[in-house]
Design a protein around this motif. Sequence first.
Motif, PDB file in Angstrom:
ATOM      1  N   LYS A 196       0.857  -1.190   0.000  1.00 50.74           N
ATOM      2  CA  LYS A 196       0.000   0.000   0.000  1.00 50.74           C
ATOM      3  C   LYS A 196       0.891   1.236   0.000  1.00 50.74           C
ATOM      4  CE  LYS A 196      -3.655  -2.279   2.567  1.00 50.74           C
ATOM      5  NZ  LYS A 196      -4.149  -2.493   3.927  1.00 50.74           N
ATOM      6  N   GLN A 255      -2.914   5.167  -2.877  1.00 52.88           N
ATOM      7  CA  GLN A 255      -3.795   6.211  -2.348  1.00 52.88           C
ATOM      8  C   GLN A 255      -3.177   7.560  -2.686  1.00 52.88           C
ATOM      9  OE1 GLN A 255      -6.932   6.422  -0.486  1.00 52.88           O
ATOM     10  NE2 GLN A 255      -6.448   8.403  -1.376  1.00 52.88           N
ATOM     11  N   LYS A 257      -9.200   4.931  -6.459  1.00 51.49           N
ATOM     12  CA  LYS A 257      -9.537   5.348  -5.090  1.00 51.49           C
ATOM     13  C   LYS A 257      -9.783   6.852  -5.064  1.00 51.49           C
ATOM     14  CE  LYS A 257      -6.574   2.170  -2.508  1.00 51.49           C
ATOM     15  NZ  LYS A 257      -7.477   1.693  -1.471  1.00 51.49           N
ATOM     16  N   LEU A 317      -4.601   7.873   6.996  1.00 56.08           N
ATOM     17  CA  LEU A 317      -3.993   7.531   5.700  1.00 56.08           C
ATOM     18  C   LEU A 317      -2.557   7.019   5.841  1.00 56.08           C
ATOM     19  CD1 LEU A 317      -5.234  10.491   3.426  1.00 56.08           C
ATOM     20  CD2 LEU A 317      -6.175   8.185   3.603  1.00 56.08           C
TER      21      LEU A 317
END
Length: 397
Positions: A7, A36, A58, A78
């Motif tokens: 991620k 992200q 996203k 986040l």
Amino acid sequence: MDLNGKKIVLGLTGGIACYKAAELTRALTKAGASVQVVMTSAATQFITPVTMQALSGKAVYLDQWDDRIANHMPHIDLTRDVDAILIAPCSADFIFKLAHGACDDLLSTLCLARPGNLPLLVAPAMNAEMWNNPATQRNITQLQLDQIPILGPDAGVQACGETGMGRMLEPEQLLEEVIALFQPKLLAGQHVLVTAGPTFEAIDPVRGITNHSSGKMGYAVARAAQQAGAHVTLVSGPTTLQAPYGVQLIPVETGRQMHDAVMSHIAAQDVFIAVAAVADWYVSNISTQKLKKNADGNHMCALQFAENPDILASVAALSPAPYCVGFAAESENLLQYGAEKRIKKGIPLLVGNIGPQTFGQDDNTLVLFDEHGHTNLPRASKQLLAQQLIAEIAKRV
Ligand code: CTP
């Protein structure tokens, strides 16, 4: 895939290189990462959040006060379950903010709030004068002191028309940096020399003798060694492949050129990995003119051959010699021939595979021969096998 399950927070700041962030997002997601995107307001002047949302799949975050985060703490939420933050492009202003711990927007705040062990990577992008300015260089030095890797920048023509340092690295180069971040640094600081590809032995100005080696395995080994933290030199015969990022490529054509290139770089090496399919013979009576079919009434021209130097054996005979790894493609009796070839070449490790059907393929199976016997590395992509091989070499050097 190289980034399966990883991620990544991709931060965009204001700069024309934002257009490259679109391609970077695709490259990261294609490699298996979930991305992200977080953008500063200046970044939205250069590329829209809609584009970045479409490519990352996203919703993009822009604002500390975003209602979509129930607790209103995007700077925490986040950054708590992610593997890395990459700021690309990173403007001079954002570098200043990172160096001084400023936190007046979501992206700078989440960088400051990141857990201490969460890697933050920075890919600067700006005009050359801005990059060279002592103020920017002071801030860069501060980031380095704070253990923040600086990726690039590169030199070249810039969007403003000026030329110099400050171009953001290309998306595929940044992808390689992110992949390397997650590889264990098993060969940190070691010097590794790899040979790869076929050789080409000329017959006349238009013809020559070569073989089916594509170079894929050797290039994969060079890339894996680089990702493991080594300084890698790749001496390669003619291939269609691009040199792996961060690897010094020395292109050669003939077996003798490969030998000379290897011998002139070998003194500095800790490890030598001979993956190249070197021709055993070269033509010693190369014609300076194109050979004609029926010259002098002869239907066949007489080629004379001389033996190429055995590069691996020459390196293994050095004193001191680097740790030497050989490759062998055998058409049968791999276990017997592999074990015998390791001893004949005088090397501690030999990697065998069943050839020639492996040439040009993306996957392979390998058998490692050392003084204890043999170990199988089951069928996998050449890149994964290269990483496994580097791990095996690292255990032994
Ligand atoms: N090699 C080399 N220089 C050469 C020939 C081979 O460095 N002139 C290296 C290859 O890169 C490989 C290893 O030696 O790592 C084995 O190559 P191979 O051609 O199989 O070895 P040979 O001794 O030529 O054995 P064979 O009789 O099977 O051809």
